[in-house]
Design an enzyme around this catalytic site. Sequence first.
Site, PDB file in Angstrom:
ATOM      1  N   LYS A  85     -24.598  75.657 -63.130  1.00  0.00           N
ATOM      2  CA  LYS A  85     -25.241  76.875 -62.628  1.00  0.00           C
ATOM      3  C   LYS A  85     -24.579  78.049 -63.335  1.00  0.00           C
ATOM      4  CE  LYS A  85     -28.221  78.060 -59.327  1.00  0.00           C
ATOM      5  NZ  LYS A  85     -29.438  77.398 -58.860  1.00  0.00           N
ATOM      6  N   GLY A 184     -42.640  81.550 -44.710  1.00  0.00           N
ATOM      7  CA  GLY A 184     -42.603  82.036 -46.090  1.00  0.00           C
ATOM      8  C   GLY A 184     -43.786  81.553 -46.903  1.00  0.00           C
ATOM      9  N   GLY A 186     -44.573  82.408 -50.156  1.00  0.00           N
ATOM     10  CA  GLY A 186     -44.365  82.836 -51.543  1.00  0.00           C
ATOM     11  C   GLY A 186     -44.943  81.818 -52.503  1.00  0.00           C
ATOM     12  N   ASN A 187     -44.342  81.767 -53.684  1.00  0.00           N
ATOM     13  CA  ASN A 187     -44.854  80.878 -54.734  1.00  0.00           C
ATOM     14  C   ASN A 187     -44.932  79.434 -54.271  1.00  0.00           C
ATOM     15  OD1 ASN A 187     -45.146  82.887 -56.680  1.00  0.00           O
ATOM     16  ND2 ASN A 187     -42.949  82.854 -57.072  1.00  0.00           N
ATOM     17  N   VAL A 188     -43.913  78.962 -53.571  1.00  0.00           N
ATOM     18  CA  VAL A 188     -43.919  77.572 -53.114  1.00  0.00           C
ATOM     19  C   VAL A 188     -44.692  77.445 -51.796  1.00  0.00           C
ATOM     20  CG1 VAL A 188     -42.517  75.580 -52.468  1.00  0.00           C
ATOM     21  CG2 VAL A 188     -41.697  77.138 -54.238  1.00  0.00           C
ATOM     22  N   TYR A 190     -47.030  79.138 -50.274  1.00  0.00           N
ATOM     23  CA  TYR A 190     -48.495  79.255 -50.254  1.00  0.00           C
ATOM     24  C   TYR A 190     -49.149  78.045 -50.932  1.00  0.00           C
ATOM     25  CZ  TYR A 190     -52.985  81.273 -49.536  1.00  0.00           C
ATOM     26  OH  TYR A 190     -54.268  81.469 -49.064  1.00  0.00           O
TER      27      TYR A 190
HETATM   28  P1  NAD Z   1     -40.745  83.536 -53.168  1.00  0.00           P
HETATM   29  O1  NAD Z   1     -39.817  84.687 -53.285  1.00  0.00           O
HETATM   30  O2  NAD Z   1     -41.950  83.464 -54.044  1.00  0.00           O
HETATM   31  O3  NAD Z   1     -41.252  83.395 -51.667  1.00  0.00           O
HETATM   32  C1  NAD Z   1     -40.466  83.606 -50.544  1.00  0.00           C
HETATM   33  C2  NAD Z   1     -41.375  84.169 -49.478  1.00  0.00           C
HETATM   34  O4  NAD Z   1     -40.648  84.256 -48.251  1.00  0.00           O
HETATM   35  C3  NAD Z   1     -41.906  85.558 -49.786  1.00  0.00           C
HETATM   36  O5  NAD Z   1     -43.294  85.619 -49.583  1.00  0.00           O
HETATM   37  C4  NAD Z   1     -41.146  86.445 -48.807  1.00  0.00           C
HETATM   38  O6  NAD Z   1     -41.884  87.592 -48.407  1.00  0.00           O
HETATM   39  C5  NAD Z   1     -40.949  85.495 -47.645  1.00  0.00           C
HETATM   40  N1  NAD Z   1     -39.874  85.853 -46.726  1.00  0.00           N
HETATM   41  C6  NAD Z   1     -38.701  86.475 -46.996  1.00  0.00           C
HETATM   42  N2  NAD Z   1     -37.992  86.644 -45.856  1.00  0.00           N
HETATM   43  C7  NAD Z   1     -38.724  86.083 -44.862  1.00  0.00           C
HETATM   44  C8  NAD Z   1     -38.525  85.930 -43.466  1.00  0.00           C
HETATM   45  N3  NAD Z   1     -37.437  86.391 -42.842  1.00  0.00           N
HETATM   46  N4  NAD Z   1     -39.482  85.300 -42.745  1.00  0.00           N
HETATM   47  C9  NAD Z   1     -40.618  84.848 -43.342  1.00  0.00           C
HETATM   48  N5  NAD Z   1     -40.856  84.982 -44.662  1.00  0.00           N
HETATM   49  C10 NAD Z   1     -39.929  85.594 -45.408  1.00  0.00           C
HETATM   50  O7  NAD Z   1     -39.828  82.231 -53.359  1.00  0.00           O
HETATM   51  P2  NAD Z   1     -40.309  80.762 -53.721  1.00  0.00           P
HETATM   52  O8  NAD Z   1     -40.188  80.572 -55.187  1.00  0.00           O
HETATM   53  O9  NAD Z   1     -41.586  80.475 -53.024  1.00  0.00           O
HETATM   54  O10 NAD Z   1     -39.129  79.900 -53.060  1.00  0.00           O
HETATM   55  C11 NAD Z   1     -39.080  79.708 -51.656  1.00  0.00           C
HETATM   56  C12 NAD Z   1     -37.810  78.949 -51.297  1.00  0.00           C
HETATM   57  O11 NAD Z   1     -37.802  77.692 -51.983  1.00  0.00           O
HETATM   58  C13 NAD Z   1     -36.522  79.645 -51.710  1.00  0.00           C
HETATM   59  O12 NAD Z   1     -35.507  79.325 -50.771  1.00  0.00           O
HETATM   60  C14 NAD Z   1     -36.178  78.995 -53.041  1.00  0.00           C
HETATM   61  O13 NAD Z   1     -34.805  79.058 -53.318  1.00  0.00           O
HETATM   62  C15 NAD Z   1     -36.629  77.579 -52.785  1.00  0.00           C
HETATM   63  N6  NAD Z   1     -36.960  76.833 -54.008  1.00  0.00           N
HETATM   64  C16 NAD Z   1     -37.916  77.294 -54.851  1.00  0.00           C
HETATM   65  C17 NAD Z   1     -38.218  76.568 -56.008  1.00  0.00           C
HETATM   66  C18 NAD Z   1     -39.299  77.030 -56.955  1.00  0.00           C
HETATM   67  O14 NAD Z   1     -39.713  76.233 -57.816  1.00  0.00           O
HETATM   68  N7  NAD Z   1     -39.780  78.247 -56.833  1.00  0.00           N
HETATM   69  C19 NAD Z   1     -37.533  75.362 -56.294  1.00  0.00           C
HETATM   70  C20 NAD Z   1     -36.578  74.905 -55.383  1.00  0.00           C
HETATM   71  C21 NAD Z   1     -36.292  75.657 -54.250  1.00  0.00           C
END
Ligand code: NAD
Length: 363
Positions: A85, A184, A186-188, A190
Amino acid sequence: MTESSFALFAHPEFAAHEKIAFFHDHASGLKAIIAIHDTTLGPALGGCRMWSYATEEEALRDVLRLSKGMTYKAAITGLPLGGGKSVIIGDARKDKTPEMMRAMGRAVDSLGGRYIIAEDVGTTVDDLSQMATQTKHAVGIGHGEHEGDPSPVTAYGVYVGLKAAVKTRLGRDTLRDVHVAVQGLGNVGYNLCKLLHKDGAKLSVTDVQTERVDTAVRDLGAAAVGLNDIYDVECDVFAPCALGAIVNPDTIARLKAPIIAGAANNQLAKAQDGETLRQKNILYAPDYVINAGGLISVHYEHQARLKGLPLDRVEMMTHVDRIAGTVEAIFAKAAKDGISTARASDLLAEEKLGQHKGQSRAA
Ligand code: NAD
């Protein structure tokens, strides 16, 4: 950090790291640490976090803790990768420049491929693209038809792991009418909701960004839930896809779901919370196992680029499908040994590492 309190090899998070490298680039202002925990299974792959750490000690602790986690994640996922990391000390909104990202790319390149850099909090596909001008060991920037963003693949892996948990805990082969509370969107989160909806699952959702909730209500028939009410929903699965440390004594006392399966990293506030879940008969699908789709995605992207071939999407998605078998093996071990699923997962990952070390010694 005072001189008298300084400890590196005796640091509580040191965990026998193979290499910890500190980088400074005067021209761009880059201050970074790259931690390589273990390369037994292959080169260390892990994201680059840019964060305004209050102290250098905080940055060091973060990078060491996260890089060890990547070793376990790669091992349990069956990838020929080690754990690493990196962190850049600074405010991603104010301090970041393309020059700084290129300097980071040179730092990565100086390690000769022992560390492969990817995106994390505070870094973007554009930043990785800048780094990639200086090193071939940067991933998550896309390759041919394959997009850089690993989130859809992560979401699919969570979906696969969630289905395996539903089968184990509820004895159901489909998600039809299974009620999932998603924190949440977000990207994952939704993308996960879309897959669950397609299978006929019932959704309750929350997000700080209310327009995302509105879209899920309109397009996926989801029920909107207040930010703090998501823990109280009477449902089958709680799927945390936003923050870490959301599984703690307070929330465990409130959760009605018999299953926790979501994408968020570091869901358990403390290791002990895994044991509390076991005692309450809540089946927890370990976060680093079911959110490994992103790691699988960037690994296949990197391999395809190094070989100059198109990415083999079928092979990649077949690997993601194997997350189901992995979580089932973890659940079975936890049940057999009377331990938490989090502990069972760590033990299985250590077993894989140990076996490989044994083989290398025998060779
Ligand atoms: P993202 O930032 O796109 O989405 C996170 C979402 O959570 C956002 O829509 C945000 O508004 C919402 N959020 C923030 N605080 C909140 C709360 N208190 N209550 C409800 N919603 C809240 O992130 P992502 O890429 O979708 O990742 C989501 C999680 O998955 C993170 O913990 C990330 O570390 C983990 N993750 C992501 C990936 C990836 O490929 N993107 C891979 C492994 C792990």
